[in-house]
Enzyme design. Sequence first.
Site, PDB file in Angstrom:
ATOM      1  CE  LYS A  27       0.722   1.369   4.512  1.00  0.00           C
ATOM      2  NZ  LYS A  27       1.467   2.551   4.887  1.00  0.00           N
ATOM      3  CB  ALA A 115       9.368   0.672   2.420  1.00  0.00           C
ATOM      4  N   GLY A 116       7.264   1.863   4.807  1.00  0.00           N
ATOM      5  CA  GLY A 116       5.954   2.521   4.901  1.00  0.00           C
ATOM      6  C   GLY A 116       5.005   1.981   3.849  1.00  0.00           C
ATOM      7  N   GLY A 119       4.406  -3.944   4.134  1.00  0.00           N
ATOM      8  CA  GLY A 119       4.766  -5.297   3.679  1.00  0.00           C
ATOM      9  C   GLY A 119       4.306  -6.415   4.609  1.00  0.00           C
ATOM     10  N   GLY A 120       4.605  -6.271   5.893  1.00  0.00           N
ATOM     11  CA  GLY A 120       4.200  -7.305   6.860  1.00  0.00           C
ATOM     12  C   GLY A 120       2.684  -7.408   6.941  1.00  0.00           C
ATOM     13  CB  SER A 121       0.042  -4.808   7.077  1.00  0.00           C
ATOM     14  OG  SER A 121       0.659  -4.138   8.131  1.00  0.00           O
ATOM     15  CG  ASP A 154      -0.839  -0.011   8.044  1.00  0.00           C
ATOM     16  OD1 ASP A 154      -1.619   0.889   8.443  1.00  0.00           O
ATOM     17  OD2 ASP A 154       0.376   0.170   7.874  1.00  0.00           O
TER      18      ASP A 154
HETATM   19  P1  ATP Z   1       4.242  -0.144   7.622  1.00  0.00           P
HETATM   20  O1  ATP Z   1       3.958   0.563   6.350  1.00  0.00           O
HETATM   21  O2  ATP Z   1       3.058  -0.993   8.067  1.00  0.00           O
HETATM   22  O3  ATP Z   1       4.819   0.733   8.690  1.00  0.00           O
HETATM   23  P2  ATP Z   1       6.833  -1.084   7.053  1.00  0.00           P
HETATM   24  O4  ATP Z   1       7.097  -1.052   5.590  1.00  0.00           O
HETATM   25  O5  ATP Z   1       7.378   0.084   7.812  1.00  0.00           O
HETATM   26  O6  ATP Z   1       5.308  -1.246   7.264  1.00  0.00           O
HETATM   27  P3  ATP Z   1       7.453  -3.861   7.265  1.00  0.00           P
HETATM   28  O7  ATP Z   1       8.458  -3.974   6.211  1.00  0.00           O
HETATM   29  O8  ATP Z   1       6.107  -4.364   6.985  1.00  0.00           O
HETATM   30  O9  ATP Z   1       7.399  -2.328   7.751  1.00  0.00           O
HETATM   31  O10 ATP Z   1       7.973  -4.592   8.580  1.00  0.00           O
HETATM   32  C1  ATP Z   1       8.672  -3.953   9.606  1.00  0.00           C
HETATM   33  C2  ATP Z   1       9.220  -5.009  10.543  1.00  0.00           C
HETATM   34  O11 ATP Z   1       8.212  -5.954  10.877  1.00  0.00           O
HETATM   35  C3  ATP Z   1      10.342  -5.813   9.913  1.00  0.00           C
HETATM   36  O12 ATP Z   1      11.575  -5.223  10.176  1.00  0.00           O
HETATM   37  C4  ATP Z   1      10.190  -7.187  10.543  1.00  0.00           C
HETATM   38  O13 ATP Z   1      11.014  -7.307  11.686  1.00  0.00           O
HETATM   39  C5  ATP Z   1       8.741  -7.266  11.037  1.00  0.00           C
HETATM   40  N1  ATP Z   1       7.890  -8.229  10.261  1.00  0.00           N
HETATM   41  C6  ATP Z   1       6.977  -9.041  10.790  1.00  0.00           C
HETATM   42  N2  ATP Z   1       6.363  -9.758   9.840  1.00  0.00           N
HETATM   43  C7  ATP Z   1       6.899  -9.407   8.665  1.00  0.00           C
HETATM   44  C8  ATP Z   1       6.671  -9.804   7.311  1.00  0.00           C
HETATM   45  N3  ATP Z   1       5.779 -10.738   6.990  1.00  0.00           N
HETATM   46  N4  ATP Z   1       7.374  -9.194   6.360  1.00  0.00           N
HETATM   47  C9  ATP Z   1       8.273  -8.236   6.681  1.00  0.00           C
HETATM   48  N5  ATP Z   1       8.551  -7.837   7.923  1.00  0.00           N
HETATM   49  C10 ATP Z   1       7.864  -8.410   8.926  1.00  0.00           C
END
Ligand code: ATP
Length: 301
Positions: A27, A115-116, A119-121, A154
């Site tokens: 997203k 990255a915001g 990905g995990g969500s 998210d």
């Molecule tokens: P958001 O936009 O929700 O803030 P983000 O891009 O900042 O997401 P993600 O890459 O989704 O962050 O993940 C951040 C941390 O969550 C990772 O460093 C990892 O330790 C943990 N994590 C848990 N599950 C996952 C997953 N399925 N994929 C990636 N990271 C995950």
Amino acid sequence: MFFGIIVVNKKKGSKHITTLYEGAFAKINLTLDVLDKRPDGYHDIQSVMQTISIRDDIEIDVDTGKPWTLICDKEGVPTDHRNLAWKAAEVFFEQTRRQTTGLEIRITKRIPMEAGMGGGSADAAAVLRALNRHYGEPLSIMALAELGSLVGSDVPFCVLCGTAMVEGRGERVRKLPDMPDCCFVVCKPDFSVSTPELYKKIDDSTIPHRPDHQKMESAILAGDLGKIAENIYNVFDPVVTQEHLELNYIKSIYNSYGSIAQQMTGSGSAVFAIVQDFEYAAVICNMLRENYPNVFIAKPV
Ligand code: ATP
């Protein structure tokens, strides 16, 4: 929306293993406003979120007859209950009272981390959709999204996908019409941003400018890409840009080659541009690839 679930039955020894396949889409936040701090310590937000075509692939073997495992092709991703995909599966089985004799979740990661881009969500949401479909849809899509809020803020949006107004901690999702066709360029610089620290900085300062959600919603309802571009705004963007001036460099490249809007997504550090033509997006990509390995072209999904 169909994300391509395919069920494959394979014979492994004397056992049939069923494999579920599901796409997990990233997203971006077209707008993001941070509102009050809640008694539970989280902040209320308001955000127009958009699903884009950068995806992880999720494969789930069900009834493996073995302890749960999670495999990810990318280093640094937790491979146990800390992974949001694992947590989503736990929550699904707890809440629906369905059972499995064992699960193997495999994640092919393409969505840049920290990255915001959620990905995990997205992975968690894909697991929820895949399991719900496999077990005969015990939950409606709205109930599944609600369940997602137990996994992460998210996740409800990532279950529903498309274009939506997201409020509360992320649990209130109101679908909007799909945004008009366009290209996104997304660039993830090397640095990462601590989300809790960013919220603290926002708490300690006054927010000088906020997105106008009424105007953004009208622009989406009208299908007016120009007006959507005019109303893109993320309150975190100036806070992060102040400390990481390279975001301005990325935006200047976007701006010089046909982007009609550029902004950081979520709590960063990825920055996206909206570009009307694929040709311009390709030129921007080539320009940025000299310095940034993580540059992508995507479409709204
Ligand atoms: P958001 O936009 O929700 O803030 P983000 O891009 O900042 O997401 P993600 O890459 O989704 O962050 O993940 C951040 C941390 O969550 C990772 O460093 C990892 O330790 C943990 N994590 C848990 N599950 C996952 C997953 N399925 N994929 C990636 N990271 C995950």
